[in-house]
Design an enzyme around this catalytic site. Structure first.
Site, PDB file in Angstrom:
ATOM      1  N   CYS A  29       0.805  -1.118   0.009  1.00 59.34           N
ATOM      2  CA  CYS A  29      -0.142   0.090   0.165  1.00 59.34           C
ATOM      3  C   CYS A  29       0.777   1.188  -0.052  1.00 59.34           C
ATOM      4  O   CYS A  29       1.771   1.338   0.885  1.00 59.34           O
ATOM      5  CB  CYS A  29      -0.830  -0.038   1.255  1.00 59.34           C
ATOM      6  SG  CYS A  29      -1.922   1.597   1.399  1.00 59.34           S
TER       7      CYS A  29
HETATM    8  N1  MHO Z   1      -6.325  -1.666   3.413  1.00 59.34           N
HETATM    9  C1  MHO Z   1      -6.012  -0.371   3.064  1.00 59.34           C
HETATM   10  C2  MHO Z   1      -5.476  -0.030   1.640  1.00 59.34           C
HETATM   11  C3  MHO Z   1      -5.309   0.933   1.132  1.00 59.34           C
HETATM   12  S1  MHO Z   1      -4.107   1.337  -0.189  1.00 59.34           S
HETATM   13  C4  MHO Z   1      -4.275   2.769  -0.692  1.00 59.34           C
HETATM   14  C5  MHO Z   1      -7.370   0.446   3.120  1.00 59.34           C
HETATM   15  O1  MHO Z   1      -8.290   0.422   2.316  1.00 59.34           O
HETATM   16  O2  MHO Z   1      -7.458   0.995   4.160  1.00 59.34           O
HETATM   17  O3  MHO Z   1      -4.252   0.392  -0.949  1.00 59.34           O
END
Ligand code: MHO
Length: 202
Positions: A29
Site C-alpha cells: 500500500c
Molecule cells: N487496506 C487499505 C489499503 C489502502 S491502500 C491505498 C485500506 O483500504 O484502508 O491500498
C-alpha cells in the site's frame, strides 16, 4: 511555528525538480512508503501513483494490471540511488511476491544506470539475486493517484492539513510540497528533522 510563510519559504528554497532524480517502486500500500521515504534526508518530493502495467489511465478503483507505487525526487548529491536501494529492499520481503498485483513488490527503473545499480546491489546484498521475487522492470509510465491518496496520513491530521489550507495550497501543490513530504513522515511517527515544527506540533 507552522505558518503559511514558513511553509512557503521552506518549499521555495527546496531544489527544483530539474536538479533532482526520480526513483519509483512499489512495496505494498503506497501510503506507508509515501510517509517513510518522504522523511529521509535527501528526498525532496514524493507522489503516489500507479505503474508497472499496461492499462491506460488507471484509477484506484480501476487499476487494471498496475501496482501501487511511490515516486520520489531525490537529491543525488545527498542520497544516491545506491544508498536508496537498501532502504527499498528492507521495506518489503524481496524473497516473496505478494498475491495481489495491486500490492506487488516492484522496482521500476528509469535508466540503464538504475537497472545496473539494482543488480549490483543485489549481488552484494544479503539477498540471493536468483531468489529475489521483487519485479525489477523499466518504468514505462507513472500515473499519479487521486489527490486524496497523496500525503494520506498528513491529510488525516487536522492541524497539519489546516496549515496548508491556510497557505492556500491546492491539491497538486500539497502533493508536490517538500514541506508536506516531511510533515507526512512526522505525523506517521517517523523520526524526521523539521526546522519549522515547534514543541506544540511535536
Ligand atoms: N487496506 C487499505 C489499503 C489502502 S491502500 C491505498 C485500506 O483500504 O484502508 O491500498
Amino acid at each position: 511555528m507552522l505558518t503559511p510563510t514558513v511553509l512557503r519559504e521552506y518549499d521555495r528554497s527546496a531544489p527544483d525538480s530539474d536538479q533532482l532524480q526520480t526513483a519509483t517502486f512499489g512495496v505494498g500500500c503506497f501510503w506507508g512508503p509515501d510517509a517513510k521515504f518522504g522523511g529521509m534526508e535527501g528526498i525532496i518530493r514524493t507522489r503516489v501513483g500507479y505503474a508497472g502495467g499496461t492499462k491506460a489511465d488507471p484509477t484506484y478503483h480501476s487499476l487494471g494490471d498496475h501496482t501501487e507505487v511511490v515516486q520520489i525526487e531525490y537529491d543525488p548529491a545527498v542520497l544516491g540511488y545506491a544508498a536508496l536501494l537498501p532502504e527499498i529492499f528492507t521495506s518489503h520481503n524481496p524473497r516473496r511476491q505478494t498475491g495481489k498485483r495491486q500490492y506487488h513488490n516492484v522496482v521500476l527503473t528509469d535508466s540503464e544506470a538504475q537497472t545496473d545499480a539494482v543488480w549490483e546491489y543485489l549481488e552484494t546484498s544479503p539477498f540471493d539475486p536468483d531468489s529475489v521475487e521483487t519485479r525489477i522492470e523499466e518504468l514505462s509510465q507513472f500515473y499519479p493517484a487521486e489527490n486524496y491518496h497523496q500525503k494520506y496520513n498528513l491529510r488525516s491530521k487536522r492541524w497539519a492539513k489546516k496549515a496548508f489550507d491556510e497557505a492556500d495550497y491546492d491539491p497538486e501543490q500539497l502533493r508536490d510540497s517538500p514541506a508536506a513530504a516531511k510533515l507526512n513522515a512526522h505525523v506517521s511517527g517517523h523520526d524526521v528533522d523539521i526546522p519549522f515544527l515547534d514543541a506544540r506540533n511535536r
